[in-house]
Design a protein around this motif. Structure first.
Motif, PDB file in Angstrom:
ATOM      1  N   GLN A  49       0.793  -1.228   0.000  1.00  0.00           N
ATOM      2  CA  GLN A  49       0.000   0.000   0.000  1.00  0.00           C
ATOM      3  C   GLN A  49       0.830   1.285   0.000  1.00  0.00           C
ATOM      4  N   THR A  50       2.088   1.237   0.476  1.00  0.00           N
ATOM      5  CA  THR A  50       2.871   2.462   0.635  1.00  0.00           C
ATOM      6  C   THR A  50       4.317   2.292   0.193  1.00  0.00           C
ATOM      7  N   ILE A  51       4.943   3.426  -0.035  1.00  0.00           N
ATOM      8  CA  ILE A  51       6.396   3.519  -0.242  1.00  0.00           C
ATOM      9  C   ILE A  51       6.924   4.267   0.973  1.00  0.00           C
ATOM     10  N   LEU A 109      10.573   7.608  -8.179  1.00  0.00           N
ATOM     11  CA  LEU A 109       9.518   6.812  -7.568  1.00  0.00           C
ATOM     12  C   LEU A 109       8.896   5.872  -8.593  1.00  0.00           C
ATOM     13  N   PRO A 110       8.336   4.754  -8.141  1.00  0.00           N
ATOM     14  CA  PRO A 110       7.664   3.846  -9.072  1.00  0.00           C
ATOM     15  C   PRO A 110       6.409   4.501  -9.656  1.00  0.00           C
ATOM     16  N   ASP A 111       5.943   3.966 -10.755  1.00  0.00           N
ATOM     17  CA  ASP A 111       4.788   4.535 -11.457  1.00  0.00           C
ATOM     18  C   ASP A 111       3.509   4.524 -10.631  1.00  0.00           C
ATOM     19  N   ASP A 112       3.408   3.600  -9.670  1.00  0.00           N
ATOM     20  CA  ASP A 112       2.175   3.511  -8.895  1.00  0.00           C
ATOM     21  C   ASP A 112       2.137   4.450  -7.686  1.00  0.00           C
ATOM     22  N   ALA A 113       3.140   5.318  -7.521  1.00  0.00           N
ATOM     23  CA  ALA A 113       3.140   6.276  -6.417  1.00  0.00           C
ATOM     24  C   ALA A 113       2.085   7.345  -6.652  1.00  0.00           C
ATOM     25  N   ASP A 114       1.313   7.645  -5.624  1.00  0.00           N
ATOM     26  CA  ASP A 114       0.253   8.647  -5.725  1.00  0.00           C
ATOM     27  C   ASP A 114       0.787  10.002  -5.243  1.00  0.00           C
ATOM     28  N   PRO A 115       0.996  10.960  -6.137  1.00  0.00           N
ATOM     29  CA  PRO A 115       1.573  12.254  -5.733  1.00  0.00           C
ATOM     30  C   PRO A 115       0.633  13.077  -4.851  1.00  0.00           C
ATOM     31  N   ASP A 116      -0.632  12.694  -4.776  1.00  0.00           N
ATOM     32  CA  ASP A 116      -1.585  13.426  -3.942  1.00  0.00           C
ATOM     33  C   ASP A 116      -1.709  12.848  -2.537  1.00  0.00           C
ATOM     34  N   VAL A 129       9.117   9.816   5.142  1.00  0.00           N
ATOM     35  CA  VAL A 129       8.189  10.178   4.079  1.00  0.00           C
ATOM     36  C   VAL A 129       7.410   8.926   3.694  1.00  0.00           C
ATOM     37  N   THR A 130       6.083   9.023   3.731  1.00  0.00           N
ATOM     38  CA  THR A 130       5.205   7.925   3.334  1.00  0.00           C
ATOM     39  C   THR A 130       4.427   8.358   2.108  1.00  0.00           C
ATOM     40  N   ILE A 131       4.489   7.555   1.054  1.00  0.00           N
ATOM     41  CA  ILE A 131       3.761   7.834  -0.181  1.00  0.00           C
ATOM     42  C   ILE A 131       2.822   6.663  -0.435  1.00  0.00           C
ATOM     43  N   GLN A 132       1.551   6.962  -0.558  1.00  0.00           N
ATOM     44  CA  GLN A 132       0.566   5.915  -0.830  1.00  0.00           C
ATOM     45  C   GLN A 132       0.684   5.454  -2.281  1.00  0.00           C
ATOM     46  N   ARG A 133       0.403   4.197  -2.497  1.00  0.00           N
ATOM     47  CA  ARG A 133       0.334   3.672  -3.868  1.00  0.00           C
ATOM     48  C   ARG A 133      -1.088   3.891  -4.387  1.00  0.00           C
ATOM     49  N   ARG A 134      -1.215   4.111  -5.671  1.00  0.00           N
ATOM     50  CA  ARG A 134      -2.539   4.328  -6.266  1.00  0.00           C
ATOM     51  C   ARG A 134      -3.416   3.101  -6.054  1.00  0.00           C
ATOM     52  N   ALA A 135      -4.687   3.355  -5.812  1.00  0.00           N
ATOM     53  CA  ALA A 135      -5.633   2.254  -5.580  1.00  0.00           C
ATOM     54  C   ALA A 135      -5.747   1.374  -6.817  1.00  0.00           C
ATOM     55  N   SER A 136      -5.622   1.960  -7.998  1.00  0.00           N
ATOM     56  CA  SER A 136      -5.733   1.173  -9.229  1.00  0.00           C
ATOM     57  C   SER A 136      -4.575   0.190  -9.372  1.00  0.00           C
ATOM     58  N   ALA A 137      -3.479   0.424  -8.672  1.00  0.00           N
ATOM     59  CA  ALA A 137      -2.320  -0.465  -8.752  1.00  0.00           C
ATOM     60  C   ALA A 137      -2.342  -1.556  -7.685  1.00  0.00           C
ATOM     61  N   GLN A 138      -3.310  -1.482  -6.756  1.00  0.00           N
ATOM     62  CA  GLN A 138      -3.391  -2.464  -5.678  1.00  0.00           C
ATOM     63  C   GLN A 138      -3.847  -3.815  -6.227  1.00  0.00           C
ATOM     64  N   PRO A 139      -3.270  -4.888  -5.713  1.00  0.00           N
ATOM     65  CA  PRO A 139      -3.738  -6.212  -6.152  1.00  0.00           C
ATOM     66  C   PRO A 139      -5.170  -6.421  -5.693  1.00  0.00           C
ATOM     67  N   ARG A 140      -5.950  -7.058  -6.516  1.00  0.00           N
ATOM     68  CA  ARG A 140      -7.337  -7.347  -6.157  1.00  0.00           C
ATOM     69  C   ARG A 140      -7.756  -8.673  -6.753  1.00  0.00           C
ATOM     70  N   ARG A 141      -8.727  -9.263  -6.137  1.00  0.00           N
ATOM     71  CA  ARG A 141      -9.238 -10.555  -6.592  1.00  0.00           C
ATOM     72  C   ARG A 141     -10.458 -10.300  -7.462  1.00  0.00           C
ATOM     73  N   ILE A 142     -10.509 -10.977  -8.590  1.00  0.00           N
ATOM     74  CA  ILE A 142     -11.608 -10.839  -9.521  1.00  0.00           C
ATOM     75  C   ILE A 142     -12.579 -11.993  -9.294  1.00  0.00           C
ATOM     76  N   ALA A 143     -13.838 -11.643  -9.089  1.00  0.00           N
ATOM     77  CA  ALA A 143     -14.856 -12.671  -8.873  1.00  0.00           C
ATOM     78  C   ALA A 143     -15.223 -13.330 -10.202  1.00  0.00           C
ATOM     79  N   ILE A 144     -15.396 -14.626 -10.158  1.00  0.00           N
ATOM     80  CA  ILE A 144     -15.781 -15.379 -11.353  1.00  0.00           C
ATOM     81  C   ILE A 144     -17.276 -15.676 -11.257  1.00  0.00           C
TER      82      ILE A 144
END
Length: 145
Positions: A49-51, A109-116, A129-144
């Motif tokens: 979730q963070t850098i 910084l990696p591409d998934d770093a959220d500058p906001d 310094v704590t930088i959050q990773r973008r939510a779109s880059a977070q791993p997620r499980r896809i329901a079948i």
């Protein structure tokens, strides 16, 4: 400073010469031999979730520190002043191994770093310094279905 032609301690004189050579080549006379642009020392890591960035800057006035984030580059800069007496005073400094002056460290910084979503705290000479990773880059499980 007064120096005799015949030093009492040859090893102390050799140490002084080594420090002067390191300073002539713009190296910090620390035990690790970092170049002057190696200050402050950094630890960089992260979680899913963070850098997390830790900059070790003891003796740096918090008002002189700057943390900037632009186009994926995090810049930590500032100035550490010399607490020793001026060379014009009558005090004698025998050893001065502490880096002083302006410094600047730049991290890509990696591409998934959220500058906001950046947070910076300074405590006991450690800048965290704590930088959050973008939510779109977070791993997620896809329901079948």
């Amino acid at each position: 400073m007064y120096r005799s032609l015949f030093p009492r301690d040859v090893f102390a004189e050799m140490d002084r010469l080594q420090r002067e050579m390191q300073q002539a080549f713009d190296l910090s006379p620390t035990i690790r031999g970092f170049a002057r642009n190696g200050f402050p020392a950094l630890n960089v890591g992260g979680t899913p979730q963070t850098i997390e960035i830790y900059a070790f800057a003891p003796g740096v006035d918090p008002a002189s520190l700057e943390v900037d984030l632009e186009r994926g580059l995090l810049t930590i800069s500032g100035e550490r002043k010399n607490p020793l007496p001026d060379t014009d005073s009558k005090a004698t400094v025998h050893i001065n191994e502490r880096f002083e002056g302006r410094f600047r460290r730049v991290l890509t910084l990696p591409d998934d770093a959220d500058p906001d979503a950046v947070d910076a705290n300074l405590r006991d000479g450690v800048l965290h310094v704590t930088i959050q990773r973008r939510a779109s880059a977070q791993p997620r499980r896809i329901a079948i279905h």
